[in-house]
Design a protein around this motif. Structure first.
Motif, PDB file in Angstrom:
ATOM      1  N   VAL A 185       0.798  -1.306  -0.098  1.00  0.00           N
ATOM      2  CA  VAL A 185      -0.037  -0.078  -0.121  1.00  0.00           C
ATOM      3  C   VAL A 185       0.869   1.209  -0.111  1.00  0.00           C
ATOM      4  CG1 VAL A 185      -1.849  -1.080   1.175  1.00  0.00           C
ATOM      5  CG2 VAL A 185      -0.280  -0.166   2.419  1.00  0.00           C
ATOM      6  N   LYS A 186       0.509   2.483  -0.536  1.00  0.00           N
ATOM      7  CA  LYS A 186       1.039   3.714  -0.501  1.00  0.00           C
ATOM      8  C   LYS A 186       1.241   4.295   0.627  1.00  0.00           C
ATOM      9  CE  LYS A 186       0.103   4.149  -5.586  1.00  0.00           C
ATOM     10  NZ  LYS A 186      -0.945   4.634  -6.464  1.00  0.00           N
ATOM     11  N   ASN A 187      -0.054   4.301   1.358  1.00  0.00           N
ATOM     12  CA  ASN A 187      -0.237   5.028   2.750  1.00  0.00           C
ATOM     13  C   ASN A 187      -0.150   3.982   3.936  1.00  0.00           C
ATOM     14  OD1 ASN A 187      -0.472   6.721   4.555  1.00  0.00           O
ATOM     15  ND2 ASN A 187      -1.805   8.070   3.707  1.00  0.00           N
ATOM     16  N   LYS A 188       1.113   3.467   4.181  1.00  0.00           N
ATOM     17  CA  LYS A 188       1.144   2.346   5.217  1.00  0.00           C
ATOM     18  C   LYS A 188       0.790   2.852   6.372  1.00  0.00           C
ATOM     19  CE  LYS A 188       4.693  -0.264   3.023  1.00  0.00           C
ATOM     20  NZ  LYS A 188       3.943  -1.529   2.768  1.00  0.00           N
ATOM     21  N   GLU A 189       1.079   4.143   6.754  1.00  0.00           N
ATOM     22  CA  GLU A 189       0.744   4.822   8.293  1.00  0.00           C
ATOM     23  C   GLU A 189      -0.695   4.837   8.258  1.00  0.00           C
ATOM     24  OE1 GLU A 189       2.977   6.063   5.962  1.00  0.00           O
ATOM     25  OE2 GLU A 189       4.663   5.408   6.868  1.00  0.00           O
ATOM     26  N   ASP A 190      -1.535   5.436   7.272  1.00  0.00           N
ATOM     27  CA  ASP A 190      -2.964   5.450   7.599  1.00  0.00           C
ATOM     28  C   ASP A 190      -3.535   4.233   7.655  1.00  0.00           C
ATOM     29  OD1 ASP A 190      -2.870   8.062   7.556  1.00  0.00           O
ATOM     30  OD2 ASP A 190      -3.417   8.542   5.514  1.00  0.00           O
ATOM     31  N   VAL A 191      -3.097   3.332   6.873  1.00  0.00           N
ATOM     32  CA  VAL A 191      -3.695   1.804   7.123  1.00  0.00           C
ATOM     33  C   VAL A 191      -3.376   1.286   8.339  1.00  0.00           C
ATOM     34  CG1 VAL A 191      -3.739  -0.490   6.119  1.00  0.00           C
ATOM     35  CG2 VAL A 191      -3.613   1.668   4.386  1.00  0.00           C
ATOM     36  N   GLU A 192      -2.372   1.441   8.816  1.00  0.00           N
ATOM     37  CA  GLU A 192      -1.857   0.478  10.235  1.00  0.00           C
ATOM     38  C   GLU A 192      -2.574   1.451  11.232  1.00  0.00           C
ATOM     39  OE1 GLU A 192      -0.521  -1.916  12.585  1.00  0.00           O
ATOM     40  OE2 GLU A 192      -0.296  -2.253  10.565  1.00  0.00           O
ATOM     41  N   SER A 193      -2.901   2.951  10.934  1.00  0.00           N
ATOM     42  CA  SER A 193      -3.418   3.575  11.931  1.00  0.00           C
ATOM     43  C   SER A 193      -5.007   3.133  11.994  1.00  0.00           C
ATOM     44  CB  SER A 193      -3.199   4.951  11.890  1.00  0.00           C
ATOM     45  OG  SER A 193      -3.959   5.825  12.522  1.00  0.00           O
ATOM     46  N   THR A 194      -5.619   2.785  11.098  1.00  0.00           N
ATOM     47  CA  THR A 194      -6.922   2.436  10.885  1.00  0.00           C
ATOM     48  C   THR A 194      -7.041   1.152  11.616  1.00  0.00           C
ATOM     49  OG1 THR A 194      -7.257   3.932   9.020  1.00  0.00           O
ATOM     50  CG2 THR A 194      -8.986   2.205   9.589  1.00  0.00           C
ATOM     51  N   ARG A 195      -6.148   0.005  11.109  1.00  0.00           N
ATOM     52  CA  ARG A 195      -6.192  -1.134  11.526  1.00  0.00           C
ATOM     53  C   ARG A 195      -6.056  -1.074  13.228  1.00  0.00           C
ATOM     54  NH1 ARG A 195      -2.724  -6.346  11.925  1.00  0.00           N
ATOM     55  NH2 ARG A 195      -4.693  -7.865  11.512  1.00  0.00           N
ATOM     56  N   LYS A 196      -4.890  -0.550  13.846  1.00  0.00           N
ATOM     57  CA  LYS A 196      -4.740  -0.202  15.264  1.00  0.00           C
ATOM     58  C   LYS A 196      -6.284   0.361  15.751  1.00  0.00           C
ATOM     59  CE  LYS A 196      -0.298   0.472  15.671  1.00  0.00           C
ATOM     60  NZ  LYS A 196       1.108   1.488  15.793  1.00  0.00           N
ATOM     61  N   TYR A 197      -6.849   1.237  15.157  1.00  0.00           N
ATOM     62  CA  TYR A 197      -8.201   1.701  15.809  1.00  0.00           C
ATOM     63  C   TYR A 197      -9.043   0.551  16.011  1.00  0.00           C
ATOM     64  CZ  TYR A 197     -12.764   3.992  15.480  1.00  0.00           C
ATOM     65  OH  TYR A 197     -14.201   4.204  15.757  1.00  0.00           O
ATOM     66  N   PHE A 198      -9.322  -0.027  14.678  1.00  0.00           N
ATOM     67  CA  PHE A 198     -10.257  -1.246  14.879  1.00  0.00           C
ATOM     68  C   PHE A 198      -9.775  -2.563  15.737  1.00  0.00           C
ATOM     69  CE2 PHE A 198     -11.828   0.500  10.754  1.00  0.00           C
ATOM     70  CZ  PHE A 198     -12.851   0.716  11.149  1.00  0.00           C
ATOM     71  N   LEU A 199      -8.451  -2.599  16.098  1.00  0.00           N
ATOM     72  CA  LEU A 199      -8.162  -3.538  17.018  1.00  0.00           C
ATOM     73  C   LEU A 199      -8.333  -3.046  18.470  1.00  0.00           C
ATOM     74  CD1 LEU A 199      -4.605  -4.740  15.721  1.00  0.00           C
ATOM     75  CD2 LEU A 199      -6.441  -6.149  16.335  1.00  0.00           C
ATOM     76  N   PHE A 200      -8.029  -1.768  18.637  1.00  0.00           N
ATOM     77  CA  PHE A 200      -8.362  -1.343  19.993  1.00  0.00           C
ATOM     78  C   PHE A 200     -10.018  -1.359  20.298  1.00  0.00           C
ATOM     79  CE2 PHE A 200      -4.351   0.978  19.537  1.00  0.00           C
ATOM     80  CZ  PHE A 200      -3.594   0.210  20.438  1.00  0.00           C
ATOM     81  N   SER A 201     -10.645  -1.039  19.272  1.00  0.00           N
ATOM     82  CA  SER A 201     -12.257  -1.045  19.337  1.00  0.00           C
ATOM     83  C   SER A 201     -12.820  -2.448  19.813  1.00  0.00           C
ATOM     84  CB  SER A 201     -12.871  -0.672  18.038  1.00  0.00           C
ATOM     85  OG  SER A 201     -12.527   0.511  17.822  1.00  0.00           O
ATOM     86  N   LEU A 202     -12.065  -3.488  19.068  1.00  0.00           N
ATOM     87  CA  LEU A 202     -12.216  -5.040  19.106  1.00  0.00           C
ATOM     88  C   LEU A 202     -12.231  -5.495  20.472  1.00  0.00           C
ATOM     89  CD1 LEU A 202     -13.072  -7.833  18.333  1.00  0.00           C
ATOM     90  CD2 LEU A 202     -10.966  -8.174  17.400  1.00  0.00           C
TER      91      LEU A 202
END
Length: 184
Positions: A123-140
């Motif tokens: 992916v081009k924007n690794k930081e945004d993708v990882e940030s979003t993944r972390k957001y959903f991980l924390f929500s989970l």
């Protein structure tokens, strides 16, 4: 449908969306099928779309209540023999996954976590993708803490980590078998 309504998914570039879906779609699909899995009967209860229902009706197959229920043995009778081992692994995974204790509502958050997995993705924007993944991980995790307590959430999270690695392997193998390779 879930991703259409996700502002986080729509924020990332179209090329990154495509990369994530191409890499994670089979795993997401298998997790979605798990939602229809009944661990006590070891069957999948598949709700048919109107198009499926009409097709089966034309074939003379009666489907009560617009649902099809099938077990591993039913599925094995309908597929090529080269998929036998993979389907067996999938149903064994469903049995294992049902014992993890993940509350069904948390499955939707897990699906979003899996969508944003960039392990095998460029992916081009690794930081945004990882940030979003972390957001959903924390929500989970927060969802699990609310329903299972901290220790229960940690236990489920540890088992989920292993289970998702197993599911990714199964999805990768199945994905390879469903891809047509054209010879030049």
């Amino acid at each position: 449908m879930l991703l259409r309504h996700s502002k986080e998914f729509n924020k990332i570039s179209l090329s990154d969306q495509t990369e994530l879906l191409e890499s994670n779609l089979m795993t997401i699909t298998l997790l979605s099928i798990f939602e229809a899995y009944n661990s006590s009967t070891h069957t999948v209860l598949w709700k048919l779309t109107e198009q499926d229902f009409n097709f089966l009706a034309k074939e003379g197959i009666k489907v009560p209540h617009g649902r099809v229920v099938f077990s591993l043995s039913d599925a094995l009778n309908k597929v090529d023999t080269d998929l036998t081992d993979d389907l067996t692994k999938l149903f064994n995974f469903f049995d294992y996954f049902s014992q993890i204790g993940l509350p069904r509502p948390s499955l939707y958050l897990l699906l979003l976590v899996v969508v944003f997995n960039q392990d095998c993705v460029d992916v081009k924007n690794k930081e945004d993708v990882e940030s979003t993944r972390k957001y959903f991980l924390f929500s989970l995790f927060e969802s699990l803490v609310a329903s299972e307590g901290v220790l229960g959430a940690c236990s489920i999270a540890a088992r989920l980590h292993t289970a998702l690695n197993d599911l990714n392997r199964i999805a990768h193998i199945l994905g390879q078998k469903f891809i047509d390779v054209e010879e030049s």
